[in-house]
Design an enzyme around this catalytic site. Sequence first.
Site, mmCIF file in Angstrom:
data_model
loop_
_atom_site.group_PDB
_atom_site.id
_atom_site.type_symbol
_atom_site.label_atom_id
_atom_site.label_comp_id
_atom_site.label_asym_id
_atom_site.label_seq_id
_atom_site.Cartn_x
_atom_site.Cartn_y
_atom_site.Cartn_z
ATOM 1 N N CYS A 116 6.125 1.996 -41.467
ATOM 2 C CA CYS A 116 7.451 2.426 -41.915
ATOM 3 C C CYS A 116 8.558 1.436 -41.562
ATOM 4 O O CYS A 116 9.659 1.516 -42.094
ATOM 5 C CB CYS A 116 7.776 3.803 -41.357
ATOM 6 S SG CYS A 116 6.611 5.081 -41.890
ATOM 7 N N HIS A 253 15.284 4.987 -41.841
ATOM 8 C CA HIS A 253 14.021 5.319 -42.503
ATOM 9 C C HIS A 253 13.979 6.816 -42.747
ATOM 10 O O HIS A 253 14.303 7.612 -41.864
ATOM 11 C CB HIS A 253 12.847 4.886 -41.617
ATOM 12 C CG HIS A 253 11.536 5.452 -42.054
ATOM 13 N ND1 HIS A 253 11.062 5.324 -43.342
ATOM 14 C CD2 HIS A 253 10.602 6.173 -41.383
ATOM 15 C CE1 HIS A 253 9.906 5.936 -43.439
ATOM 16 N NE2 HIS A 253 9.599 6.461 -42.260
ATOM 17 N N ASN A 283 8.713 10.745 -47.397
ATOM 18 C CA ASN A 283 8.513 9.547 -46.577
ATOM 19 C C ASN A 283 7.726 8.538 -47.388
ATOM 20 O O ASN A 283 6.540 8.722 -47.649
ATOM 21 C CB ASN A 283 7.762 9.921 -45.299
ATOM 22 C CG ASN A 283 7.554 8.728 -44.366
ATOM 23 O OD1 ASN A 283 7.698 7.584 -44.756
ATOM 24 N ND2 ASN A 283 7.200 9.017 -43.126
#
Length: 326
Positions: A116, A253, A283
């Site tokens: 990520c 994020h 996500n």
Amino acid sequence: MTCIRSEIIGHGHYQPAKVLTNNDMAKIVETSDEWITERTGIKSRHIAAEGELTSDLAMHAAEMALKTAGISAEELDLIVVGTVTPDNTFPAVATKIAAKLGCRHGIPAFDLSAACSGFVYSLTMADNMLRLGQAKTALVIGAETLSRVTDWTDRNTCVLFGDGAGAVVIRAYEGKGDTTDRGVLSTKIFSDGAQYDNLYCKGGVSSTQTAGFTFMNGKEVFKSAIGCLTQAAETVAEQAGIKVTDIDWLLPHQANIRIIEGVGKKLELPESKVIVTIDHQANTSAASIPLALSECLESGKIKKGDLIIFNSMGAGFTWGGALVRI
């Protein structure tokens, strides 16, 4: 004192056509829209079609980024792709993108695996190369097909992830060397391999010879995420000699609304300064920051001159931040 800066001159994003809402997820596993929304902030996610590859998503974002930058692919000197879901174990997605775009023969193109944190890591590497004079114009992409490494029988993880891609074109120019400059003003990246087993994919070339599925120790990840994301934001602000509260936007994020809200509070930022796109993106790992950035630039929410902090954390653990003036 002048210095070389990496200015963002173009942006692009893409999400697959197929959308799974929380109600759709409730038909796959035992869950509900209320349960998912309350715990994650996610309402829907985009899923790549059969045969639609990470490179396909990346290409759409790249083409848009070149168009908004007003340049041709022949002007690129470098391509960096942040991804943990490449088309093949090797070669790099970036090399396929270079060929499809029609870039000049021989330019460096490589993938970077930081989960990520992939976009922040990739932007950091590209910025370093521009500042060293090794390239003048770079394409930086975050692209993922996380649906391919998602266990659709595990309700704790399958509701979290989506597919997508985001990209920026950065170009070197000579700035004044202060925070009024446009472009990347500071970056900092971190890792802690002791946390490896708390978030990883249960597969790999050397271990199982399969792609595997994502495993996450949710409690440990949540516990670390707020601290790591806060540290990343504070560090890049301090390096540039500003206060976090001086920024126009925090673009974290997009992993979990509770994490995002927790980081905003720790940084003493009003909710109005924290960008949230997780509701319709879920996500998307390395894609989440450039995808959200491009959406916000396209809509006019983020404007030229705005000062932004990108901060991310992912498997590894990896985490990092970048302070950028658009």
